[in-house]
Write an enzyme that holds these catalytic residues in place. Structure first.
Site, PDB file in Angstrom:
ATOM      1  N   ASP B 325       1.604 -16.599  17.709  1.00  0.00           N
ATOM      2  CA  ASP B 325       1.980 -15.413  16.955  1.00  0.00           C
ATOM      3  C   ASP B 325       2.463 -14.360  17.932  1.00  0.00           C
ATOM      4  OD1 ASP B 325       1.668 -15.957  14.280  1.00  0.00           O
ATOM      5  OD2 ASP B 325      -0.509 -15.807  14.423  1.00  0.00           O
ATOM      6  N   ASP B 362      -4.426   9.973  13.036  1.00  0.00           N
ATOM      7  CA  ASP B 362      -3.944   8.610  12.774  1.00  0.00           C
ATOM      8  C   ASP B 362      -4.683   7.640  13.684  1.00  0.00           C
ATOM      9  OD1 ASP B 362      -2.623   6.281  12.428  1.00  0.00           O
ATOM     10  OD2 ASP B 362      -0.597   7.138  12.632  1.00  0.00           O
ATOM     11  N   PHE B 396      -1.511   8.399   5.553  1.00  0.00           N
ATOM     12  CA  PHE B 396      -0.404   7.527   5.185  1.00  0.00           C
ATOM     13  C   PHE B 396      -0.728   6.858   3.855  1.00  0.00           C
ATOM     14  CE2 PHE B 396       1.533   3.356   4.962  1.00  0.00           C
ATOM     15  CZ  PHE B 396       2.839   3.611   5.348  1.00  0.00           C
ATOM     16  N   ALA B 398       1.070   4.152   0.787  1.00  0.00           N
ATOM     17  CA  ALA B 398       2.189   3.236   0.547  1.00  0.00           C
ATOM     18  C   ALA B 398       3.278   3.919  -0.261  1.00  0.00           C
ATOM     19  CB  ALA B 398       1.687   2.003  -0.194  1.00  0.00           C
ATOM     20  N   GLN B 399       2.891   4.932  -1.043  1.00  0.00           N
ATOM     21  CA  GLN B 399       3.884   5.622  -1.861  1.00  0.00           C
ATOM     22  C   GLN B 399       4.755   6.545  -1.014  1.00  0.00           C
ATOM     23  OE1 GLN B 399       0.550   5.427  -3.037  1.00  0.00           O
ATOM     24  NE2 GLN B 399       1.268   3.666  -4.250  1.00  0.00           N
ATOM     25  N   MET B 402       4.606   7.905   4.762  1.00  0.00           N
ATOM     26  CA  MET B 402       4.569   8.796   5.925  1.00  0.00           C
ATOM     27  C   MET B 402       3.199   9.436   5.996  1.00  0.00           C
ATOM     28  SD  MET B 402       7.068  11.732   4.473  1.00  0.00           S
ATOM     29  CE  MET B 402       6.727  12.587   2.949  1.00  0.00           C
TER      30      MET B 402
END
Lengths: 548, 701, 276
Positions: B325, B362, B396, B398-399, B402
């Site tokens: 991988d 983050d 963050f 998914a919609q 950002m």
């Protein structure tokens, strides 16, 4: 120095024919087309030439053909007095008939009899000559099946025995035999149906000059690495081998097919260099052996050779010591066993070399077919050890060498020592060794030689020993039978096992089996294994006699 | 650059230097002594029977013992003692190999027992009572009660009980270092662990079973080798037994030959015959074969790899194609910020500052790499999120695609180009055309652009890129020399994949790979006769892991993956596949090398024993006594002693494995043939001569 | 009706063998027998005959009593029957260390020594050889040591001589003659051939004292022919140089210049001398 030109010119000639003749053999065993005469043969035999056989069916065909051959030849020998051209000779005694039938069917052509006083012309032609052809074809056919096993990509069918037998006989052996029989006849080899001529010699003595269809048998005797002489004196007899050049030609014919088969192997597996590697191993061992034999004989050590001034006892003037020794090496490096001089009278170490050559398993280059499959078995064993040493499951030509393959190869390798050593020990333990002509270590060599020759299907002898007793004929007959057919079955089984595998592609991590290192290793493994197996016995025979 | 990156991001244990040979296990001399009782117990014929070569030696030893009692002499007893020692040494080799495992197993058991599990709900139960899904709290100094995943916190953990590595490792929630193993000890801090094992099936449990060799099965190559050794043994048995009638004949013929300890009127004496046999049969490899196998597994265990079968270890040596991988194996676990690219009119420092601020909360590796890059390149100190009291972090989703931060009026966002530019526009800004150009440029080079905007202004783009792990290129070169193709598996588009493949130096790549693609690729390779190895951790890797000849599942991975593979790597280090291949090869090489050595030894033994036996019958045979050994008795005894002690000398080699450096088959063969073939021929000549020089001083020899 | 597979297989084998027997065992050799009738091939194919034998097959040039007829060149010794018997071809098969005579047969060494002395006498030259006694037997002692192969010598016997031993004393011990039928090796004697002081290259050539492989060797070496030349010339009353010329004429050199050894076909030479 002239003595060394003999092997060198032979080597040059064999190099020259390697490709063209090997390619011819390849076409014979792979071609799709059947010749018209061959189709006629298939119809008469009642086989379907287009069907393939699995290894098992192939093996059963080989055994059926050989069994029928033994019975047929045995009956022939037992009934010879009632057939034509018997020259008034009686039926062959039962134990000699058994021994001879086995001997010729197994491509050994050991002679427990003296040709000129035992065999009539019809038996020689229709019995012995026929087996000279077909036993050779059987050997080649089995080797071809093993090659097909290496080349196969998962197939089960490995060819058709009847087709292989017919094609090899009719397209390879027969044409060459006709050609070279004519050449031999030019040289003085006789070819007639005469029962012999009584002459009064120059000084008034009587001499019975024998006749017979010699040339037709002589050529296949060498070409098929058979070795059974028309006469007792074999290739020393002037009617079998009249000149120094027929002598060269005989050795050439002995080596021709065995040294060309690696080419077929290379072509079959699609890598000619694999053929070169195998032929290189054969050549190294052969040249080494010939050099040693010629060296020991021309050096002429030992009390009698020293007294004589040369090892000339049992050798013909026209061949001389060196060419005789080279013949001796060639005939035992192959499974021929024809002789142009009598090994029993060789110097101790010179006489040990034929013995060692046979003990090598007759792989350099060996009998027709049997030499190649023997060598490939050794290569398989070498690949296994070498393959482990490079850190992979051993592979030969992309075929993995695992438990089943090693089991078959090991059993193959066991057969000959078993037959030779047990037979020799039994001869001594039962007192039958007492028929040896010579005393002490040389007598031991005679016994050891007899079983080595029978077990390896060679057929040459330290001929002083008397072997036409019931015990010897039986024991050596069994030795020949086991020494021929057990290995054959194992080889065919190995072919089947290899054929089932799909080959793995080679990479830098794969053991290269075409490089000098591997060639040297196979040669080394062969010599070391044989030395380790037979050194104790050799120590009490030729080494005891020759070291002082 | 490389060092900087290394310093920037904790990449776990430092990568091994590429040419490091497969490591050695240590042999403690005391271990030999401790294993002696076990070795003696193995003298039981029912146990010995499993090793035909050594069984024959034992039968021979019994035989000579009887003969020595019947006709005692110094020579007879000396031979008898050394034959017994030969058997014991062989058993010792096996016992030492097993003992190492046993010691390890004992240590593991110690670590396991008496462990208390502190469940999050406050209950305290014994570790053995834990069920899958239980959540436990482990504090500093406590032992982790079972295999599981850290779901909260970060701690340094001492895993030496399993790995033998004393340096602590960091385990933390999320990411690829969340898996912990039962029996290991938390050194600092506190973590919450969700137990993933079933009771009694922990790694430690399986490891104990494995290292104890409880149900060790012979591997295919081992079986094949055993067959070959058996065949050789039969041949030598034949050669020796059939010698007797010949010897009797020879002795009778040479009436002048006196009776000696070696040969008399009844032929070769029983003691000498047995000595010859024992010296010829491949005792060296026969004695060490099972120890080699056990030690090979042991080496895997030491590297925290759990192989489900010995067959898998051997297959590892045969691997032709390695599927690796990209992420975590070839490249560092995640994309790293490599550069800040401001749009015209924006200061690079301003961009870095904004990027760092937006990433403070983050916790993804990408986010942290942005913080670190800003700090290292622009001297912007890391700011604790908590100290920015007025900051509101926007996670963050998914919609939105950002994330960012709101510092009063400063609203900073970073994220996918389309999302952030749309957000800036929505704030009334007009992002420059240039942003699109920068984004395209980064995409083209195989990187990932993250656009940073403050309020209505797009400041620039963060260039995230895959960073190939240091040293990987060399390792792939090594693989190529070993004849192994490396194939990179990635979900990236072909263009990106090609760029990284070229940089890493792999032979091939599979881009936009779905699990089905992987499976198809493996099948295609296998149809061409190649053996394939791969690593995987996800449930969707399971079919491919099952199809691969060697499938290494990561311990952090799903249980489906672990069930499908035939090895589990506790460290979850995908590059370990390379080491596994090397261990597999080393195992086979050790067997091959010692077989060669064993057979090559016979040559010298013949030169010792044959003249010793027969020079008294045929004096000319003394020419074969090229070592000029003192007497027939000393020659035979020397050969027997050499044959025995060579086993002891080779035990460390059998346990450690022969030296292995990745190279082509020809190079390996040449080297091993020289060392073990030629060495095997020469060594016994020296050894036997040396022993002879010593024992000729013993009266009666 | 379908035959069982094994039987069908064996019947196929039998048919194959019969077909091949007709092809290879009859057609092929008989075709070549036919070819042997073609002029040019018929001579060699029928045995290279002369009225008194075959030029390829050696013969004895001895009288009814087995003594050499001196006007003829003599062939090599032969182990075929009573000598040059084509119905009993073969060699002596005696080994290089066959040095002790037994009641059953002479040793190879004694045969060599005896032939050498006989040839020497016939040709009037020195017939001595290494390891041979002056009277033409193998010079071989059985040496008895106190401890088998070692220790002082206790007894020495000349095993091939019943008369006066070729050596009076050996390592200080008097050499005894052998008693008929006694096996001194079995008594513990070490068989020791004695080199003696004969020249390394004996006058009588090697082929003159050894039997060939076939027992029908038609050739002798040029050296042996040269040795016989003076006698033949004397007996025939012709000049020895004439005989030597004929030897040269009838010497077959090495084939193609390097194969085998030069030889003289004895029958051809003798026939030529007789003018036939």
């Amino acid at each position: 120095m002239a003595g060394w030109l003999f092997p060198l010119t032979l080597a040059a000639a064999l190099v020259a024919v390697y490709r063209p003749f090997g390619d011819h053999l390849y076409r014979v065993v792979t071609g799709a087309r059947h010749h018209r005469i061959e189709r006629g043969v298939y119809r008469l035999v009642g086989v379907d030439a287009s069907t393939g056989q699995t290894w098992g069916v192939y093996a059963r065909s080989v055994l059926a053909f050989s069994a029928v051959s033994v019975l047929f030849l045995y009956a022939f020998l037992r009934l010879q007095d009632r057939l034509w051209l018997s020259l008034g000779l009686p039926a062959v005694a039962d134990h000699i008939a058994w021994n001879t039938a086995v001997s010729f069917v197994t491509n050994t052509n050991w002679q427990a009899y003296s040709g000129e006083s035992t065999m009539g012309h019809l038996v020689q032609m229709a019995g012995l000559t026929v087996q000279n052809f077909v036993s050779a074809s059987v050997g080649i056919a089995v080797a071809v099946v093993l090659m097909r096993g290496f080349a196969a990509r998962g197939e089960k069918l490995l060819g058709n025995f009847w087709v292989d037998l017919t094609r090899i006989t009719l397209r390879v052996l027969l044409p060459l035999s006709v050609l070279f029989a004519l050449v031999f006849m030019v040289g003085g080899v006789v070819q007639n149906l005469s029962g012999g001529v009584d002459v009064t010699t120059l000084t008034g003595g009587a001499q019975h000059i024998t006749g017979g269809p010699v040339a037709s048998q002589e050529v296949i005797k060498e070409l098929g690495t058979n070795g059974g002489g028309f006469y007792n004196a074999n290739s020393a007899h002037p009617f079998e081998n009249p000149t120094a050049w027929t002598n060269w030609l005989q050795v050439f014919l002995i080596l021709l097919i065995p040294f060309s088969l690696p080419r077929v192997f290379g072509r079959m597996v699609g890598q000619n260099r694999q053929g070169y590697a195998i032929v290189a191993v054969m050549a190294i061992l052969a040249l080494g052996s010939i050099a040693l034999t010629v060296g020991f004989e021309t050096h002429g050590a030992g009390t009698v050779p020293q007294a004589v001034g040369a090892a000339m006892e049992g050798k013909e003037t026209r061949f001389g010591v060196a060419n005789s020794a080279a013949f001796a090496a060639a005939t035992t490096l192959t499974s021929t066993g024809a002789v142009n001089s009598f090994h029993d009278s060789y110097t101790a170490l010179g006489g040990m070399m034929p013995l060692v050559n046979m003990m090598l398993g007759e792989v350099a280059p060996g009998g027709v077919g049997s030499g190649l499959y023997g060598m490939l078995i050794l290569a398989v064993i070498t690949v296994f050890v070498a393959g482990l040493m490079v850190g992979r499951t051993p592979e030969y030509l992309g075929k993995r060498i695992q438990a089943r393959e090693i089991k078959l190869a090991s059993l193959y390798f066991l057969v000959t020592p078993l037959v030779v050593l047990v037979g020799t020990a039994a001869a001594f333990a039962t007192g039958n060794a007492a028929t040896a002509l010579n005393a002490g270590p040389h007598g031991l060599s005679e016994v050891l030689y007899a079983f080595t020759s029978a077990g390896n299907n060679n057929g040459s002898a330290f001929a002083g020993i008397t072997v036409n007793t019931r015990w010897w004929d039986t024991a050596l007959g069994l030795a020949m039978l086991f020494g021929r057919f057990l290995p054959m079955i194992l080889v065919l089984a190995l072919a089947g096992s290899l054929a089932r595998q799909r080959p793995a592609p080679a990479s830098d991590g794969t053991l290269p089996t075409h490089q000098p290192l591997f060639v040297g290793m196979v040669a080394g493994v062969t010599v070391v294994l044989v030395a380790l197996t037979f050194l104790p016995a050799l120590a009490l025979g030729p080494l005891a006699e020759g070291l002082r | 650059m490389t060092t900087t990156l290394n310093d920037l991001v904790d990449v776990g244990p430092a990568p091994e230097p590429p040419t490091r040979p497969v490591g050695a296990g240590l042999l403690d001399p005391g271990q030999l002594w401790r294993s002696l009782p076990g070795a003696l117990r193995k003298l039981d014929p029912r146990v010995m029977w499993r090793n035909p070569v050594m069984f024959i030696v034992e039968v021979g030893a019994v035989f000579t013992t009887v003969l020595s009692i019947a006709g005692p002499s110094v020579f007879a007893w000396a031979i008898t003692v050394w034959l017994w020692l030969t058997v014991i040494f062989a058993n010792l080799a096996e016992a030492v190999a097993e003992g190492r495992g046993k010691a390890q197993a004992a240590a593991l058991r110690n670590a396991k027992q008496d462990t208390i599990a502190y469940l999050r709900d406050g209950r305290e139960i014994p570790a053995t009572g834990l069920a899958q899904g239980d959540v436990v709290i482990v504090g500093a100094g406590q032992i982790i009660p079972g295999d599981g995943d850290v779901i909260e916190g970060i701690a340094s953990v001492d895993e030496s009980a399993i790995t033998g590595e004393s340096a602590p490792v960091i385990r933390e929630s999320g990411g690829d270092r969340s898996a912990v193993t039962g029996g290991t000890r938390v050194l600092s801090d506190r973590i919450v662990v969700r137990i993933t094992q079933k009771p009694g099936e922990s790694f430690v449990d399986r490891m104990i079973a494995l290292v104890e060799g409880a149900n060790r099965q012979k591997t295919p190559n081992e079986i094949a080798l055993n067959i070959l050794l058996a065949a050789l043994t039969i041949i030598f048995l034949l050669a020796v037994v059939t010698l007797q009638p010949l010897a009797i004949f020879s002795k009778a013929y040479q009436a002048a030959a006196p009776d000696t300890t070696a040969v008399d009127g009844d032929g070769v004496t029983g003691i000498v015959l047995v000595s010859l046999l024992v010296c010829l049969i491949p005792t060296t490899i026969g004695a060490l074969l099972s120890a080699i196998g056990i030690a090979g597994m042991d080496r895997l265990v030491q590297r925290n790899v759990l192989a489900m079968s010995g067959r898998a270890v051997e297959a590892a040596g045969d691997v032709d194609t390695l599927l690796l991988d990209k992420t975590g194996t070839i490249t560092l676990g995640n994309r790293q910020a490599a550069e800040f690219v401001p749009v015209d009119g924006v200061d690079r420092l301003a961009l870095a500052d904004a990027a760092q601020l937006s990433s403070l909360a983050d916790e993804t590796p990408e986010g942290r790499s942005i913080v670190v890059l800003a700090e290292n390149e622009h001297g912007l100190r890391d700011r604790e999120p908590g100290r920015l009291s007025d900051a509101t972090f926007v996670p963050f989703t998914a919609q939105t695609r950002m994330s960012g931060v709101d510092l009063g009026s400063r609203r900073i966002r970073k994220g996918a180009a389309a999302a952030v530019t749309k957000w800036a526009r929505a704030n009334g800004g007009h992002p420059a055309e240039q942003v699109g150009a920068i984004v395209d440029m980064i995409s083209d080079s195989g990187g990932t652009p993250l656009v940073v905007a403050e309020n209505d202004r797009v400041l620039g783009v963060i260039h995230l890129k895959d960073v190939v792990k240091p040293g990987m290129r060399d390792r792939f070169g090594e693989m190529r020399r070993m004849g192994i193709r490396t194939v990179m598996i990635t979900g990236d588009n072909p263009r990106t994949a090609a760029a990284i493949a070229a940089e890493a130096g792999v032979d091939d790549f599979l881009a936009e790979a779905t699990p089905e693609d992987k499976l198809a690729y493996i099948r295609k390779e296998q149809e061409g006769g190649r053996l394939v190895a791969m690593t995987g951790d996800g449930t969707n890797d399971a079919p491919a892991l099952a199809q691969a000849d060697v499938g290494v599942a990561m311990n952090t991975g799903t249980s489906a993956a672990k069930e499908a593979g035939n090895m589990v790597d506790l460290d979850s280090d995908p590059t370990k596949l390379i080491e596994i291949v090397e261990i597999g090869k080393q195992l086979l090489i050790t067997r091959g090398a010692l077989t060669t050595f064993s057979i090559a030894n016979d040559i010298a033994k013949y030169f010792a024993i044959i003249p010793a036996m027969f020079a008294t019958v045929y004096p000319g045979l003394d020419l074969l006594n090229i070592m000029r050994l003192h007497s027939p008795g000393s020659a035979i005894l020397s050969a027997v002693i050499f044959n025995a002690i060579v086993i002891v000398f080779l035990i460390p080699l059998a346990l450690r494995g022969v030296r292995y450096r990745p190279s082509s088959a020809s190079v390996l063969l040449r080297r091993n043939l020289l060392v073990y073939g030629l060495g095997g021929v020469i060594t016994p000549f020296l050894g036997i001569k040396l022993i002879d020089l010593l024992i000729q001083l013993i009266p009666g020899i | 009706m379908r035959l069982p597979a094994w039987l069908a297989q064996h019947l196929a084998a039998l048919r194959a063998l019969l077909v091949l027997t007709v092809l290879l065992g009859l057609a092929y050799p008989l075709l070549l027998v036919g070819a042997g009738r073609i002029p040019g091939l018929s001579g060699p194919a029928s045995g290279s005959m002369t009225p008194v034998g075959s030029t390829l097959i050696g013969q004895s040039f001895t009288d009814a009593g087995g003594n050499p007829v001196p006007k003829y060149f003599q062939s090599r010794p032969s182990a075929a029957g009573d000598g040059y018997d084509p119905t009993a071809t073969g060699a002596s098969n005696l080994g290089p260390e066959d040095v002790v005579d037994t009641p059953a047969r002479q040793s190879l060494l004694t045969r060599v020594c005896g032939r050498s002395v006989a040839v020497g006498k016939l040709e009037g030259v020195d017939g001595r050889r290494p390891y041979c006694t002056g009277d033409g037997v193998g010079a071989v002692l059985a040496v008895f040591h106190r401890d088998g192969f070692t220790g002082p010598v206790t007894r020495v016997v000349s095993v091939n001589q019943t008369g006066t031993p070729f050596l009076a004393r050996y390592q200080g011990v008097t050499v005894e003659p052998a008693k008929e039928g006694e096996d001194y090796r079995a008594l513990g004697g070490v068989i020791t051939p004695i080199r003696g002081d004969a020249p390394d290259r004996p006058v009588v050539p090697a082929d003159a004292v050894t039997a060939s492989g076939s027992g029908l060797d038609p050739h002798i070496s040029p050296a042996y022919a040269a040795l016989q030349a003076p006698r033949v010339a004397r007996e025939r009353g012709i000049d020895v140089s004439r005989v030597r010329e004929m030897i040269t004429a009838y010497t077959e050199g090495r084939a193609v210049g390097f194969l085998g050894e030069p030889g003289v076909d004895v029958l051809d030479l003798n026939l030529a001398l007789d003018g036939r």
